[in-house]
Design a protein around this motif. Structure first.
Motif, PDB file in Angstrom:
ATOM      1  N   ASP A 130      60.599  39.905  43.066  1.00  0.00           N
ATOM      2  CA  ASP A 130      61.305  40.922  43.862  1.00  0.00           C
ATOM      3  C   ASP A 130      60.392  42.071  44.293  1.00  0.00           C
ATOM      4  O   ASP A 130      60.711  42.821  45.202  1.00  0.00           O
ATOM      5  N   LEU A 131      59.230  42.193  43.647  1.00  0.00           N
ATOM      6  CA  LEU A 131      58.368  43.359  43.852  1.00  0.00           C
ATOM      7  C   LEU A 131      57.220  43.032  44.802  1.00  0.00           C
ATOM      8  O   LEU A 131      56.619  41.960  44.723  1.00  0.00           O
ATOM      9  N   LYS A 132      56.895  43.974  45.706  1.00  0.00           N
ATOM     10  CA  LYS A 132      55.767  43.790  46.625  1.00  0.00           C
ATOM     11  C   LYS A 132      54.518  44.534  46.160  1.00  0.00           C
ATOM     12  O   LYS A 132      53.403  44.047  46.337  1.00  0.00           O
ATOM     13  N   LEU A 133      54.689  45.739  45.597  1.00  0.00           N
ATOM     14  CA  LEU A 133      53.546  46.525  45.142  1.00  0.00           C
ATOM     15  C   LEU A 133      53.770  47.019  43.721  1.00  0.00           C
ATOM     16  O   LEU A 133      54.824  47.581  43.413  1.00  0.00           O
ATOM     17  N   LEU A 134      52.771  46.819  42.875  1.00  0.00           N
ATOM     18  CA  LEU A 134      52.818  47.294  41.492  1.00  0.00           C
ATOM     19  C   LEU A 134      51.637  48.219  41.253  1.00  0.00           C
ATOM     20  O   LEU A 134      50.479  47.827  41.451  1.00  0.00           O
ATOM     21  N   TYR A 135      51.911  49.445  40.806  1.00  0.00           N
ATOM     22  CA  TYR A 135      50.876  50.440  40.539  1.00  0.00           C
ATOM     23  C   TYR A 135      50.564  50.477  39.041  1.00  0.00           C
ATOM     24  O   TYR A 135      51.470  50.600  38.213  1.00  0.00           O
ATOM     25  N   LEU A 136      49.267  50.403  38.714  1.00  0.00           N
ATOM     26  CA  LEU A 136      48.817  50.403  37.322  1.00  0.00           C
ATOM     27  C   LEU A 136      47.586  51.287  37.164  1.00  0.00           C
ATOM     28  O   LEU A 136      46.775  51.416  38.095  1.00  0.00           O
ATOM     29  N   ALA A 137      47.427  51.864  35.984  1.00  0.00           N
ATOM     30  CA  ALA A 137      46.162  52.502  35.623  1.00  0.00           C
ATOM     31  C   ALA A 137      45.179  51.403  35.236  1.00  0.00           C
ATOM     32  O   ALA A 137      45.592  50.306  34.826  1.00  0.00           O
ATOM     33  N   PRO A 138      43.867  51.644  35.344  1.00  0.00           N
ATOM     34  CA  PRO A 138      42.903  50.586  34.998  1.00  0.00           C
ATOM     35  C   PRO A 138      43.049  50.101  33.561  1.00  0.00           C
ATOM     36  O   PRO A 138      42.924  48.904  33.287  1.00  0.00           O
ATOM     37  N   GLY A 179      35.539  48.620  33.835  1.00  0.00           N
ATOM     38  CA  GLY A 179      36.111  47.356  33.380  1.00  0.00           C
ATOM     39  C   GLY A 179      36.708  46.520  34.501  1.00  0.00           C
ATOM     40  O   GLY A 179      36.971  45.323  34.324  1.00  0.00           O
ATOM     41  N   LEU A 180      36.916  47.127  35.678  1.00  0.00           N
ATOM     42  CA  LEU A 180      37.525  46.400  36.791  1.00  0.00           C
ATOM     43  C   LEU A 180      36.606  45.313  37.348  1.00  0.00           C
ATOM     44  O   LEU A 180      37.039  44.499  38.173  1.00  0.00           O
ATOM     45  N   SER A 181      35.363  45.315  36.897  1.00  0.00           N
ATOM     46  CA  SER A 181      34.437  44.267  37.346  1.00  0.00           C
ATOM     47  C   SER A 181      34.932  42.877  36.959  1.00  0.00           C
ATOM     48  O   SER A 181      34.521  41.871  37.554  1.00  0.00           O
ATOM     49  N   ILE A 182      35.821  42.796  35.993  1.00  0.00           N
ATOM     50  CA  ILE A 182      36.320  41.506  35.509  1.00  0.00           C
ATOM     51  C   ILE A 182      37.291  40.850  36.492  1.00  0.00           C
ATOM     52  O   ILE A 182      37.561  39.643  36.424  1.00  0.00           O
ATOM     53  N   LEU A 183      37.829  41.623  37.431  1.00  0.00           N
ATOM     54  CA  LEU A 183      38.871  41.098  38.319  1.00  0.00           C
ATOM     55  C   LEU A 183      38.395  39.906  39.139  1.00  0.00           C
ATOM     56  O   LEU A 183      39.120  38.911  39.300  1.00  0.00           O
ATOM     57  N   LYS A 184      37.177  39.980  39.675  1.00  0.00           N
ATOM     58  CA  LYS A 184      36.678  38.884  40.516  1.00  0.00           C
ATOM     59  C   LYS A 184      36.482  37.605  39.702  1.00  0.00           C
ATOM     60  O   LYS A 184      36.598  36.496  40.240  1.00  0.00           O
ATOM     61  N   LYS A 185      36.177  37.757  38.410  1.00  0.00           N
ATOM     62  CA  LYS A 185      35.981  36.581  37.552  1.00  0.00           C
ATOM     63  C   LYS A 185      37.327  36.057  37.043  1.00  0.00           C
ATOM     64  O   LYS A 185      37.553  34.852  36.971  1.00  0.00           O
ATOM     65  N   LYS A 186      38.212  36.970  36.696  1.00  0.00           N
ATOM     66  CA  LYS A 186      39.486  36.595  36.091  1.00  0.00           C
ATOM     67  C   LYS A 186      40.453  36.004  37.124  1.00  0.00           C
ATOM     68  O   LYS A 186      41.276  35.140  36.791  1.00  0.00           O
ATOM     69  N   TYR A 187      40.353  36.490  38.370  1.00  0.00           N
ATOM     70  CA  TYR A 187      41.285  36.054  39.402  1.00  0.00           C
ATOM     71  C   TYR A 187      40.518  35.563  40.629  1.00  0.00           C
ATOM     72  O   TYR A 187      40.516  36.214  41.673  1.00  0.00           O
ATOM     73  N   PRO A 188      39.830  34.445  40.521  1.00  0.00           N
ATOM     74  CA  PRO A 188      39.056  33.928  41.655  1.00  0.00           C
ATOM     75  C   PRO A 188      39.980  33.620  42.834  1.00  0.00           C
ATOM     76  O   PRO A 188      41.084  33.109  42.652  1.00  0.00           O
ATOM     77  N   GLY A 189      39.522  33.970  43.999  1.00  0.00           N
ATOM     78  CA  GLY A 189      40.323  33.724  45.192  1.00  0.00           C
ATOM     79  C   GLY A 189      41.222  34.874  45.580  1.00  0.00           C
ATOM     80  O   GLY A 189      41.806  34.858  46.674  1.00  0.00           O
ATOM     81  N   VAL A 190      41.364  35.867  44.709  1.00  0.00           N
ATOM     82  CA  VAL A 190      42.175  37.046  45.050  1.00  0.00           C
ATOM     83  C   VAL A 190      41.231  38.160  45.508  1.00  0.00           C
ATOM     84  O   VAL A 190      40.331  38.553  44.765  1.00  0.00           O
ATOM     85  N   ALA A 191      41.425  38.628  46.722  1.00  0.00           N
ATOM     86  CA  ALA A 191      40.528  39.643  47.287  1.00  0.00           C
ATOM     87  C   ALA A 191      40.706  40.984  46.581  1.00  0.00           C
ATOM     88  O   ALA A 191      41.796  41.329  46.118  1.00  0.00           O
ATOM     89  N   VAL A 192      39.596  41.729  46.501  1.00  0.00           N
ATOM     90  CA  VAL A 192      39.605  43.076  45.928  1.00  0.00           C
ATOM     91  C   VAL A 192      39.207  44.059  47.026  1.00  0.00           C
ATOM     92  O   VAL A 192      38.203  43.854  47.723  1.00  0.00           O
ATOM     93  N   HIS A 193      39.976  45.126  47.166  1.00  0.00           N
ATOM     94  CA  HIS A 193      39.746  46.113  48.221  1.00  0.00           C
ATOM     95  C   HIS A 193      39.581  47.491  47.587  1.00  0.00           C
ATOM     96  O   HIS A 193      40.423  47.912  46.786  1.00  0.00           O
TER      97      HIS A 193
END
Length: 751
Positions: A130-138, A179-193
């Motif tokens: 149901d949600l389009k945008l989720l806001y989180l702290a790092p 620690g956000l450097s892990i995003l590209k490894k943890k979620y391959p194929g998901v773009a980071v902006h």
């Protein structure tokens, strides 16, 4: 390696194409119009949104108020799946989520500010899709529990807001962002902006490296905020100068920045004692007090926040009409970020900076205590750059842009103290500079600025007499001058590297440049102190300020906005911006159909707020016997005329497309030839038409359609385009409308 970036220009804005277009541009156009009520893209916004739509990593650097958030919010609405937004502050997350929900967009936040029950509701919405945008702290994003949740979802992107926090070279480095450097490894194929307001080249490269961005699309917006009026003054009366600014902005929102917690408390107390509602904000207050004070400011329960630089990073309040720096900031990056919190709605706003020579020394002491040896050198350089800016006689807009590697093609911005001729130059700076440096030499380079000024003014101070400096040739050489002005000139010579303070007591020494000055080989730039804090609005600011606005109606609508905001527990600007309220008070719409023409009115706000605001407008107009559904003065048909104007300057990128337009190629054909998106090429066509003063739109718009557009223009005026679009029943694209508008303007200019 330099970032391969696309830069914006001031003529870059794109009106929206028809929302029934089948491509991604059409999708974005429809979303922008439906949810936010905006008829056009700001410079480079469309390119940034398209990078998200195409799943390409991106680095987006837009100035505060440049529309960064929309660059990921609008595509998030269009794309399937959940978009995750990383933000460093709880208050910032809440502000953005409140604003999205007010527009009818499904968004939520997970952080410590919500209850366990609310958190479970959000988690249920995430799992249900149901949600389009989720806001989180790092920190929250990087927990194992969150990774387990996200691993089973369709993710459309990660948006890293305030991305400069990832870099140790940035002005607000936060280790948890690394620690956000892990995003590209943890979620391959998901773009980071990555999105930020200030990032010199070294920070840009660090952001890309730390986040592991792959071939990112880099978009660098113009740092020039033409609606901000920069004023820099030597600090003289302190509180008195602040009060002069506040007096012109009664009942308007503003921020006063001070150097220390002690200064903040004293200034806030003094303002309240004088009957001005002000609240403090600094790290010495409890988290609850800071939250309460910030919320009171956002909800317009108070108009003034007095703060250290701890306040306001990413604050979304759009109607801040002034920012005052009571002391000099520590860097131009910090100044651009802090002053940029003014005028985010595009309306005029004032940015005042009051400084003294003591600020430089205070900051150096603080940096000596807080900076590591490795970071101290760059911090001192940044501080010196800031001091040079204070004492410069260069256009403030040009100087700020140059610091961020941007060259502004303007001679006079009309919106700073220098260009408004409020910074008088010393008549003979060479002779004055020689007198001061010579005095430093005569006292054997053994004393500081205060002592040297005493000798120059001819003081009978005991130390001067004891040292027999009343007998040197420079004693009393500037007796006719104010000693405070002499101190200011010494500071200017220090900032321009003719003199340098040395050691614990800041003893003045003469540099190589100083010796060249003594020989007459170099001339300093020395300015007299401005005698007033009065200011003039630039022509641009006047156009977007109060012309045609019914002030009484504006105040009634502002009060109504406050009531609606309190009733929904959201900041006032989430209901409507000042820009929207001014547009209402100009046009005075009489029906919901005419109310939706107001800038910033999307479908959800039309439903939620339209009836109440319309009732207030109608009641006011009936009681005062005022006309309604007006075409504002600034957009009457005769405003198309621009006699004696030279042809508009075109950008280098647009000029590359001109030969193909000359050959009669269509926009799609030209886009293919130059390898650019059609949406971008439409912008180039607009530059072509303006530059060559084309008067016949028939090469791009068929005569019958052009006639319909002209009839709509006669009825509602040529600008803004949103009323024309609705007058044409949303059946003719914005691109065609703007072509006809520009051709009509060229016809009028040729009369």
């Amino acid at each position: 390696m330099a970032v391969n970036a696309t830069h914006s220009t001031q003529s870059d804005a794109r009106e929206l194409p028809s929302p029934d277009s089948s491509d991604t541009t059409g999708q974005l156009a429809a979303v922008l119009q439906q949810y936010w009520g905006y008829p056009s893209f700001r410079p480079l916004q469309l390119e940034a949104m398209q990078a998200v739509m195409q799943g390409q990593d991106s680095l987006v650097i837009f100035p505060t108020g440049g529309g960064k958030s929309l660059c990921f919010q609008a595509p998030a609405v269009c794309l399937p799946g959940l978009s995750v937004v990383v933000s460093p502050l709880i208050s910032l997350m809440k502000d953005q989520v409140d604003a999205l929900q007010a527009c009818g967009i499904s968004a939520a936040v997970l952080n410590s500010s919500i209850s366990a029950r609310e958190e479970q509701e959000v988690l249920n919405r995430i799992r249900s899709g149901d949600l389009k945008l989720l806001y989180l702290a790092p920190e929250r994003l990087l927990t194992e529990r969150m990774h387990e949740l996200l691993a089973n979802l369709k993710l459309s992107m990660f948006a890293i807001d305030e991305a400069h926090c990832v870099s140790e070279w940035g002005h607000d480095f936060r280790p948890e962002y690394r620690g956000l450097s892990i995003l590209k490894k943890k979620y391959p194929g998901v773009a980071v902006h990555a999105y930020t307001a200030t990032a010199p080249e070294i920070v840009r490269q660090d952001i890309i490296r730390q986040l592991g961005l792959v071939n990112p699309k880099a978009l660098i917006g113009s740092m020039n905020r033409a609606n901000l009026i920069y004023q820099v003054r030597q600090r003289e009366s302190g509180l008195g100068q602040i009060l002069e600014v506040l007096e012109r902005h009664r009942h308007e929102s503003g921020i006063v920045y001070c150097l220390s917690k002690k200064n903040v408390d004293a200034t806030a107390a003094a303002l309240n004692e004088l009957g001005l509602k002000a609240l403090p904000y600094h790290a010495g207050l409890s988290a609850e007090e800071r939250k309460q004070n910030q919320n009171a400011f956002l909800k317009e329960e108070v108009n003034i926040i007095v703060a250290t630089v701890a306040f306001g990073m990413g604050i979304d309040k759009s109607n801040v009409r002034f920012v005052i720096h009571a002391t000099m900031p520590k860097s131009l990056e910090a100044y651009q970020q802090e002053s940029g919190r003014a005028g985010r709605d595009g309306l005029e706003a004032e940015c005042w900076l009051f400084h003294s020579s003591a600020d430089l020394m205070s900051w150096k002491r603080l940096l000596e205590q807080s900076e590591s040896p490795d970071g101290r050198e760059s911090a001192i350089k940044a501080l010196n750059d800031m001091a040079n800016f204070c004492h410069s006689s260069q256009c403030r807009h040009v100087a700020l842009a140059a610091h961020f590697d941007e060259r502004l093609p303007i001679d006079n911005c009309g919106a700073c103290d220098v260009c408004l001729n409020e910074v008088p130059q010393v008549e003979n700076p060479l002779v004055l500079g020689q007198k001061i440096v010579s005095c430093v030499y005569r006292v054997d380079q053994r004393f500081g600025a205060d002592y040297v000024s005493q000798v120059l003014v001819g003081s009978n101070d005991k130390r001067v007499l004891a040292n027999r400096h009343d007998q040197v040739s420079t004693f009393g050489l500037l007796a006719s001058e104010n000693r405070r002005d002499i101190r200011n000139w010494i500071s200017q010579l220090i900032c321009q590297d003719f003199l340098t303070p040395v050691g614990e007591y800041n003893v003045l020494n003469i540099t190589d440049k100083g010796h060249q000055l003594l020989r007459g080989q170099l001339t300093p730039l020395l300015t007299k102190p401005a005698n007033t804090t009065s200011r003039k609005l630039s022509g641009t600011a006047k156009e977007v300020s109060w012309e045609g606005v019914d002030r009484d109606l504006f105040e009634k609508l502002r009060a109504l906005r406050g009531e609606e905001a309190n009733g929904r527990s959201v900041p006032a600007y989430v209901v409507f911006s000042d820009s929207s309220l001014r547009d209402m008070a100009r046009r005075r719409p009489s029906t919901l159909d005419s109310f939706r023409l107001i800038s910033g009115v999307g479908s959800q706000k039309l439903t939620d707020y339209g009836p109440a605001f319309l009732a207030s407008i109608n009641e006011h107009c009936q009681s005062q016997q005022l006309s309604q559904d007006n075409v504002p003065p600034a957009v009457q048909a005769n405003s198309l005329k621009s006699p004696n104007n030279p042809p508009a300057k075109a950008t280098a990128q647009a000029i590359a497309a001109f030969p193909f337009f000359d050959q009669g190629l269509s926009v799609p054909e030209t886009a293919t030839k130059i390898g650019r998106a059609e949406s971008t090429t439409w912008g180039y066509l607009q530059e072509y038409i303006r530059h060559h003063r084309v008067t016949d739109p028939s090469r791009w718009v068929d005569p019958a359609t052009a006639a319909q557009i002209q009839a709509a223009i006669q009825k509602v005026g040529p600008t803004p385009l949103k009323p024309i679009f609705f007058e044409l029943e949303e059946k003719i694209s914005y691109n065609q409308i703007r072509i006809v508008v520009d051709c009509l303007a060229n016809q009028s200019a040729n009369v």
